[in-house]
Design an enzyme around this catalytic site. Structure first.
Site, mmCIF file in Angstrom:
data_model
loop_
_atom_site.group_PDB
_atom_site.id
_atom_site.type_symbol
_atom_site.label_atom_id
_atom_site.label_comp_id
_atom_site.label_asym_id
_atom_site.label_seq_id
_atom_site.Cartn_x
_atom_site.Cartn_y
_atom_site.Cartn_z
ATOM 1 N N GLY A 1 0.841 -1.207 0.000
ATOM 2 C CA GLY A 1 0.000 0.000 0.000
ATOM 3 C C GLY A 1 0.874 1.255 0.000
ATOM 4 C CG HIS A 2 3.323 2.273 3.382
ATOM 5 N ND1 HIS A 2 3.311 1.159 4.195
ATOM 6 C CD2 HIS A 2 2.787 3.276 4.121
ATOM 7 C CE1 HIS A 2 2.799 1.480 5.361
ATOM 8 N NE2 HIS A 2 2.464 2.745 5.351
ATOM 9 C CE LYS B 1 -4.607 1.275 6.023
ATOM 10 N NZ LYS B 1 -4.584 1.935 7.353
#
Ligand code: PAF
Length: 252
Positions: free
Chosen positions: A36-37, A156
């Protein structure tokens, strides 16, 4: 890839880039990086272009943790984080210590915080009353160190992105924000550094969150349904998982 350890050194580097007309894209993180990062880093790189610079900060920010939260056990793996940054072509990693970010906090002389007063109350802010004050404070400090043109956050943490967007507008930071899509595991669980806390049973049950979101979408597509009814049905679906403790269900 440069490793920069103080706000002053980071500002010096950013000013050199700015004098050269080079745009700076920024991805703030608390480390223990995952796909995700990495996807946020790729967004920053795409927006900045090959001549631009991408900076990632890795700092487990103590002021956004409540007194009984997981600050001391928050997962960390700096060598792996640096490998991921290098593989993504990051130009600089800003890696400050608690002492340089909050000088005098232990002795009580550090006394300046940034508070967003509307969007940060309720939802996550209801369950964690001091959390967003810590987030806005550290993000303002990181912005003042990295001097980015663009900052990329993950969808998110939706409320966090909304609070930061507000802070940027209200305090006139000359920074664009981009909120990039949530990255999910193949079974639907949103990627998060904290997923490492889950034992196999909890890990299996955690997919209830993405299943609940899908269920919401399905029901809303099928017929008009009052928000209160949907909230209580979805709440019941989540609460039926023995490992779940529901803080809130909210629609926008
Ligand atoms: O989303 C996070 O990882 C953190 O809240 C942030 C934005 C890096 C501030 O510490």
């Amino acid at each position: 890839m440069r490793i920069v350890k103080t706000p002053a050194a980071m500002q010096r580097l950013a000013r050199i880039w700015k004098q050269e007309g080079v745009p700076i894209g920024f991805v703030p993180t608390m480390g223990y990086l995952h796909e995700g990062h990495a996807s946020l880093m790729r967004v920053a790189r795409r927006r900045m272009g090959p001549a631009g610079k991408v900076v990632v900060s890795i700092f487990v920010n103590p002021t956004q943790f409540g007194p009984n939260e997981d600050l001391s056990r928050y997962p960390r793996d700096l060598p792996r984080d640096l490998r991921i940054c290098r593989a993504e072509g990051v130009d600089a990693v800003f890696l400050p210590s608690d002492a340089v970010m909050y000088p005098g906090r232990e002795s009580g002389t550090y006394s300046t915080y940034v508070v967003e007063e509307r969007l940060s109350s309720g939802m996550e802010g209801g369950a964690r009353p001091t959390h967003f004050r810590g987030v806005t404070t550290v993000v303002a400090k990181l912005f003042n160190s990295v001097l980015p043109d663009l900052a990329v956050f993950g969808a998110k943490d939706w409320q966090q992105a909304a609070v930061i967007r507000r802070m940027i507008a209200d305090l006139n930071f000359p920074i664009r924000i981009e909120v990039a899509p949530t990255h999910r595991e193949p079974d639907g669980l949103a990627m998060s550094s904290r997923n490492v806390y889950l034992d196999p049973e909890q890990r299996a049950q955690a997919t209830v969150l993405s299943r609940a979101l899908k269920e919401c979408r399905r029901r809303v597509a099928r017929r008009r349904i009052p928000a209160a009814q949907l909230r209580s049905e979805i709440g019941a679906m989540i609460s039926a998982c023995p490992a779940a403790r529901l803080d809130y269900v909210e629609f926008f």
